[in-house]
Scaffold this motif. Structure first.
Motif, PDB file in Angstrom:
ATOM      1  N   UNK A   1       8.760  36.741  32.701  1.00 38.68           N
ATOM      2  CA  UNK A   1       7.864  35.858  32.844  1.00 38.68           C
ATOM      3  C   UNK A   1       8.384  35.204  30.820  1.00 38.68           C
ATOM      4  N   UNK A   2       8.625  36.263  29.785  1.00 44.19           N
ATOM      5  CA  UNK A   2       9.131  36.008  28.446  1.00 44.19           C
ATOM      6  C   UNK A   2      10.487  35.187  28.914  1.00 44.19           C
ATOM      7  N   UNK A   3      11.350  35.531  30.085  1.00 42.64           N
ATOM      8  CA  UNK A   3      12.939  34.711  29.931  1.00 42.64           C
ATOM      9  C   UNK A   3      12.849  33.547  30.243  1.00 42.64           C
ATOM     10  N   UNK A   4      11.526  32.937  31.271  1.00 36.18           N
ATOM     11  CA  UNK A   4      11.834  32.221  32.565  1.00 36.18           C
ATOM     12  C   UNK A   4      10.909  30.899  31.004  1.00 36.18           C
ATOM     13  N   UNK A   5       9.699  30.959  30.164  1.00 39.00           N
ATOM     14  CA  UNK A   5       9.110  30.568  28.652  1.00 39.00           C
ATOM     15  C   UNK A   5      10.629  30.711  27.941  1.00 39.00           C
ATOM     16  N   UNK A   6      11.004  31.405  27.320  1.00 36.20           N
ATOM     17  CA  UNK A   6      11.540  30.721  27.055  1.00 36.20           C
ATOM     18  C   UNK A   6      13.038  29.583  26.707  1.00 36.20           C
ATOM     19  N   UNK A   7      13.396  29.996  27.902  1.00 33.55           N
ATOM     20  CA  UNK A   7      13.726  29.156  29.230  1.00 33.55           C
ATOM     21  C   UNK A   7      13.749  27.435  29.161  1.00 33.55           C
ATOM     22  N   UNK A   8      12.327  27.354  29.772  1.00 34.03           N
ATOM     23  CA  UNK A   8      12.103  27.023  29.871  1.00 34.03           C
ATOM     24  C   UNK A   8      11.280  25.271  28.660  1.00 34.03           C
TER      25      UNK A   8
END
Length: 506
Positions: free
Chosen positions: A474-481
């Motif tokens: 979730x953290x990785x997805x949030x950062x990239x998004x």
């Protein structure tokens, strides 16, 4: 576009979504724990509730059109015209309530238990439950009309707070009744009594805080009632499409696959509904500003609102949908104490569908809040009707997965059609770009492709590993998004507004 007003509505909506989460956290596990064959009993309660939910389409249509029009007229200084619309809407609503409460009594002559394939409730109790739910819906129509009328004087959060308190009290009362293993008619009666008490409290509050909002039948006319039937009717169609989206599948699955499958489907759907409520808050919070900007014909600010709110929603979609997917084994274990209910294929399809719904609901908000909803209503009702018809065959061939694939296919098609309607909402030269949606589609294709393997493997992982991997993903997805959808501009707008509020103008 008022950031303060939007943020106030965001806060109010978050409180409302918190009440919804409490409902979803308490009611399903209580059914599973306190009733024998809990999954099937819960499925039958959902099926009975769904059987009358279509009546809410009457409420949505009248309430939405009347409050939009009343707000526009009142804020233009046309107070008498505003009161006339409100009064005419009340006349129409009371007429419809009398009609379906009278016709609804025919339910006592129908073999409801046989039609819905019910095994844990008698036909008599099923009929009584449905009629009490019909009466509850009638009371709720009046409650919702009055609560949403606070928007006219810029106090919509006040009505929302009263509505949130009503829902919370109803949930707590219903939970106690389930804990006591009450029959279905008693559960329905508990909801009705709670709602009636809050309708009285709401009426008193209107008299005390905003007397101009207290409706009176003397302002309107039956001629004006007929004039609002058509625009209200199209809003009713949109609400009926919502019934086909959420309650229609329950009834269809109950008939084709049985109450056990309904229970599993409803529980999985609840998980993603709870998480997608964050997206709903972001979309609904701009509704009042859309109505005001359309009334002012301020197309430049409307497009600005469209673009900034879109970035927030597109950022949240992969974070919410994929994060929920990865957390499913943990949620089913801690929430329901039934990890065996986690089916990776079903949850994966529900996560993808939830992502598409997040896009659609944001775009739909601009059509409904601007009263440019007539074509949307026809598209939605026609499409969902065809979808349900096709689902009969796909379910018989592939079970619940067949239904999910059919539902997902229609949501993708419908979202594309609504995007075209959004473009036509703006005058020539101010059309919105489709590139952000194309970027999200590519983002989701890659992201879901990457989580397919862990979503199947985490069935066997310890819960601590599930939570750890879920948080990391979730953290990785949030950062990239965040960088993919350029949320830095949204952050700058919010910071500048806050700075101007905190630093006095010399």
């Amino acid at each position: 576009m008022s950031l303060r007003r939007i943020l106030h509505l965001v806060l109010t909506s978050f409180i409302g979504q918190g009440v919804s989460v409490i409902t979803q956290l308490l009611i399903p596990p209580f059914f599973l724990h306190f009733y024998g064959n809990g999954v099937e009993v819960y499925g039958e309660w959902i099926a009975l509730s769904a059987s009358i939910s279509y009546l809410g389409t009457l409420n949505y249509g009248i309430q939405t059109y009347a409050n939009n029009e009343t707000t526009i007229l009142y804020n233009r200084g046309e107070v008498e015209a505003s009161k006339a619309v409100q009064s005419s809407a009340l006349r129409l609503m009371l007429s419809l309530i009398a009609l379906f409460m009278t016709v609804g009594s025919a339910v006592f002559l129908m073999p409801v238990a046989e039609w819905l394939n019910l095994k844990h409730v008698s036909s008599r109790d099923a009929s009584l439950t449905i009629y009490l739910l019909i009466v509850q819906m009638a009371v709720y129509m009046l409650f919702a009309l009055l609560a949403s009328s606070y928007m006219v004087v810029g106090k919509l959060p006040r009505g929302a707070h009263i509505g949130n308190l009503q829902r919370l009290c109803m949930v707590l009362a219903l939970s106690i009744a389930i804990w006591m293993r009450a029959s279905f008619p008693v559960l329905a009666l508990v909801q009705l009594v709670t709602l009636t008490l809050f309708l009285l409290l709401l009426t008193i509050d209107l008299y005390r805080t905003a007397p101009i909002l207290v409706p009176s039948l003397r302002y309107g006319s039956w001629k004006q009632v007929l004039a609002i039937v058509k625009p209200s009717g199209h809003f009713m169609l949109i609400a009926f499409a919502s019934f086909l989206t959420w309650q229609g599948p329950v009834l269809l699955i109950q008939k084709v696959l049985g109450s056990g499958t309904v229970g599993v489907f409803a529980l999985v759907r609840v998980v993603f509904q709870m998480s997608r409520q964050i997206l709903s808050v972001a979309s609904m919070a701009v509704g009042q500003d859309i109505t005001l900007l359309v009334g002012q014909r301020n197309w430049i600010q409307l497009r600005r609102l469209y673009e900034l709110s879109e970035r927030v929603v597109l950022f949240l979609i992969p974070v919410v949908s994929i994060g929920s997917l990865m957390m499913c084994p943990f949620l089913f274990t801690v929430w329901l104490h039934k990890r065996t209910l986690y089916e990776p294929t079903l949850c994966l399809l529900m996560a993808i569908t939830s992502a598409v719904l997040g896009i659609k609901e944001h775009k739909t908000q601009f059509q409904s809040s601007s009263n440019e909803h007539e074509e949307l209503s026809i598209i939605a009702v026609t499409g969902y009707s065809v979808m349900l018809l096709a689902s009969i065959f796909t379910m018989k061939a592939f079970g619940l997965v067949g239904f999910m694939c059919t539902w997902l296919a229609w949501e993708i098609i419908q979202t594309g059609l609504i995007l075209r309607l959004n473009r036509r909402l703006f005058p020539a030269g101010l059309h919105v770009s489709m590139m952000p949606i194309a970027r999200l589609a590519l983002f989701l294709f890659v992201a879901f492709g990457l989580v397919v393997w862990p979503s199947y493997r985490e069935v066997h992982w310890p819960l601590s590993t599930v939570v750890g991997i879920s948080v990391l993903v979730t953290a990785v997805m949030g950062t990239v998004a965040y960088f993919s959808f350029d949320l830095s501009e949204v952050r700058s707008v919010v910071e500048s507004k806050v700075r101007r509020k905190l630093v006095p103008n010399p």
